[in-house]
Design a protein around this motif. Sequence first.
Motif, short mmCIF file in Angstrom:
data_model
loop_
_atom_site.label_atom_id
_atom_site.label_comp_id
_atom_site.label_asym_id
_atom_site.label_seq_id
_atom_site.Cartn_x
_atom_site.Cartn_y
_atom_site.Cartn_z
N ILE A 67 0.83 -1.20 0.00
CA ILE A 67 0.00 0.00 0.00
C ILE A 67 0.87 1.25 0.00
CG2 ILE A 67 -1.65 1.34 1.38
CD1 ILE A 67 -2.85 -1.38 2.28
N TRP A 68 1.92 1.23 0.81
CA TRP A 68 2.82 2.38 0.84
C TRP A 68 3.49 2.60 -0.51
CZ3 TRP A 68 8.35 2.30 0.64
CH2 TRP A 68 8.93 3.58 0.78
N LEU A 69 3.96 1.52 -1.14
CA LEU A 69 4.61 1.63 -2.45
C LEU A 69 3.66 2.18 -3.51
CD1 LEU A 69 6.67 -1.70 -2.55
CD2 LEU A 69 7.58 0.61 -2.39
N SER A 70 2.38 1.88 -3.36
CA SER A 70 1.40 2.33 -4.36
C SER A 70 1.19 3.83 -4.33
CB SER A 70 0.05 1.64 -4.12
OG SER A 70 -0.60 2.19 -2.98
N GLN A 71 1.42 4.44 -3.14
CA GLN A 71 1.20 5.87 -2.95
C GLN A 71 -0.23 6.28 -3.30
OE1 GLN A 71 3.62 8.26 -1.55
NE2 GLN A 71 4.16 6.18 -0.89
N VAL A 72 -1.19 5.41 -2.99
CA VAL A 72 -2.61 5.70 -3.19
C VAL A 72 -3.23 6.02 -1.85
CG1 VAL A 72 -4.84 4.79 -3.91
CG2 VAL A 72 -2.81 4.22 -5.21
N GLY A 73 -3.64 7.27 -1.64
CA GLY A 73 -4.33 7.54 -0.39
C GLY A 73 -4.09 8.89 0.24
N GLY A 74 -2.93 9.47 0.10
CA GLY A 74 -2.76 10.78 0.69
C GLY A 74 -1.46 10.97 1.44
N ALA A 75 -1.41 12.06 2.23
CA ALA A 75 -0.18 12.46 2.90
C ALA A 75 0.28 11.46 3.95
CB ALA A 75 -0.38 13.83 3.56
N TRP A 76 -0.66 10.69 4.50
CA TRP A 76 -0.29 9.73 5.54
C TRP A 76 0.58 8.59 5.00
CZ3 TRP A 76 -2.37 5.11 4.10
CH2 TRP A 76 -3.51 5.16 3.29
N LEU A 77 0.78 8.53 3.69
CA LEU A 77 1.63 7.50 3.09
C LEU A 77 3.10 7.92 3.03
CD1 LEU A 77 -0.61 6.31 0.14
CD2 LEU A 77 0.31 4.84 1.92
#
Length: 234
Positions: A67-77
């Motif tokens: 999920i982190w590698l995808s960078q889908v979601g916002g600043a919390w990543l």
Amino acid sequence: MTELFGQVNKLDPNKGLVTLRMSDDDLHTLQKYHATNQQQVLSVIASDDNEPTPKQRRFAFALLNDIWLSQVGGAWLETVESTRRHFYGTYEYYHGLDFGEFSLSAVKGNKSDTNEFINMLLDYAVLHNISLSVKPLNELEPQEIAHWEYQCLMNKCCVICGKRPSDLHHLDTIGQGVDRRKTNHLKHRAVQLCRIHHQEAHSLGIETFLQKHHLTGIKIDERIAEVHRLNTGD
């Protein structure tokens, strides 16, 4: 510090010796550290049947990294750690837990919460079409596979590899010569498969295919029928 896992194979309390059965990857990691000729100190935590298994924990952390590698979601990543904290907090909020109460650790965690946490991460990944580094069917507890099967049908991604495009594949025989467009599809079993795994299902036969991938199929309900535009009338 590197966390390794092993299953106790033999105990010799008289000599103070413990023999562990470890995975190839963990064993190679331990050998790498041992090759430095520095004295190795291992911290051993004994687990009971209610604690998260090493397999569960590894899968959960692999999902968080995907999920982190995808960078889908916002600043919390921003980092893997911030991603972990976000999903910990989300899980605690929706399950009525106090802040800091949820954990994947062998000391504080438990199997059931870890399974639900993994399901939450998988739901997020499939919703946002995030590529997974590990195949869920190889990692999920048997009772959790049905949840993944359902989400794949709802989000039209292959239940085995997660790829898109994919199609709903019927497991139950509807009948030769019957027009599927007019058939009531409710309660017929189905799985979602990409073209490659669809061909494999035909090649192996349904029962062999299901056993190989630990699948049972999901009975089509109104929600699945709506997503796939299937007939639900007589």
